[in-house]
Design a protein around this motif. Sequence first.
Motif, PDB file in Angstrom:
ATOM      1  N   ARG A  85       0.829  -1.205   0.000  1.00 42.97           N
ATOM      2  CA  ARG A  85       0.000   0.000   0.000  1.00 42.97           C
ATOM      3  C   ARG A  85       0.864   1.256   0.000  1.00 42.97           C
ATOM      4  NH1 ARG A  85      -4.381  -2.293   4.459  1.00 42.97           N
ATOM      5  NH2 ARG A  85      -5.710  -3.399   2.957  1.00 42.97           N
ATOM      6  N   ALA A  86       1.938   1.228   0.783  1.00 37.75           N
ATOM      7  CA  ALA A  86       2.830   2.390   0.835  1.00 37.75           C
ATOM      8  C   ALA A  86       3.549   2.594  -0.496  1.00 37.75           C
ATOM      9  CB  ALA A  86       3.840   2.216   1.964  1.00 37.75           C
ATOM     10  N   GLU A  87       4.068   1.504  -1.074  1.00 42.81           N
ATOM     11  CA  GLU A  87       4.796   1.608  -2.331  1.00 42.81           C
ATOM     12  C   GLU A  87       3.878   2.039  -3.473  1.00 42.81           C
ATOM     13  OE1 GLU A  87       8.155   1.193  -2.965  1.00 42.81           O
ATOM     14  OE2 GLU A  87       8.271   1.260  -0.791  1.00 42.81           O
ATOM     15  N   THR A  88       2.654   1.533  -3.493  1.00 42.35           N
ATOM     16  CA  THR A  88       1.703   1.905  -4.531  1.00 42.35           C
ATOM     17  C   THR A  88       1.368   3.392  -4.440  1.00 42.35           C
ATOM     18  OG1 THR A  88       0.766  -0.322  -4.530  1.00 42.35           O
ATOM     19  CG2 THR A  88      -0.576   1.429  -5.505  1.00 42.35           C
ATOM     20  N   ALA A  89       1.228   3.889  -3.227  1.00 43.99           N
ATOM     21  CA  ALA A  89       0.955   5.313  -3.043  1.00 43.99           C
ATOM     22  C   ALA A  89       2.121   6.170  -3.520  1.00 43.99           C
ATOM     23  CB  ALA A  89       0.661   5.601  -1.575  1.00 43.99           C
ATOM     24  N   ILE A  90       3.342   5.704  -3.270  1.00 45.59           N
ATOM     25  CA  ILE A  90       4.524   6.449  -3.724  1.00 45.59           C
ATOM     26  C   ILE A  90       4.577   6.483  -5.245  1.00 45.59           C
ATOM     27  CG2 ILE A  90       7.046   6.387  -3.832  1.00 45.59           C
ATOM     28  CD1 ILE A  90       6.992   5.252  -0.970  1.00 45.59           C
TER      29      ILE A  90
END
Length: 246
Positions: free
Chosen positions: A221-226
């Motif tokens: 989720r964090a990487e996708t947001a980045i």
Amino acid sequence: MTTVRLPLFPLNSVLFPGLVLPLNVFEERYRAMMRTLLKTPEDESRRFAVVAIRDGHEVSPSAPGMPDPTAVPERGPAAGFGDDPLKAFHEVGCVADAATIRERADGSFEVLATGTTRVRLLSVDSSGAFLTAELEELPEDPGDEAGALAEGVLRAFRQYQKRLAGARERSLSTGADLPDEPAVVSYLVAAAVMLDVPARQRLLQAPDTASRLREELKVLRAETAIIRNLPSLPASDLTRGPTSLN
């Protein structure tokens, strides 16, 4: 506690169960390891343990260098790993089963192995031609709600792939062929997501499958947001791991 003694192959990367490991073996200490493994009867597995390096170098220097151009390079099975090799490696590694060990004309080897079982490093022996280690085999406990977590991780992983493909202006070729067994999902995603060695190591040594999946869900989720907020990213192939220079 089930223990086993195996040859030890330290790398600047993390191997996960089920993942393929290609190796280019040219250092003498690892050539000696492969020559020994080739003596294994054909009906037995040619196993060695892979551990990620915490402090040291995958390839030992072979010539004088900086800051002293006259210094003689350290040699031997523990070269580059200090006085106590055990401290140079991460505690949890993975057993590799070498399906192919092919010797080249120059004496180096081309190796193709697959990760099988997680192990904990108990001791390291540097008295022979190559490092060996006493290892404790680690069970893969499912933990709570591993099945539901795996489904969530697969959804998040597909979204991550789509975002990454868009950032790289490439079409997405993966899709319905992803596995659904929780432990397999957890290791596939751990190997496929762009993470540094310490982050991959934390996933490898998670206490159970569910814990690994929970952490991966946060990471995805964090990487996708980045990725969503970046115009482009460096090229990286999700289906390939690094090939060791060794």
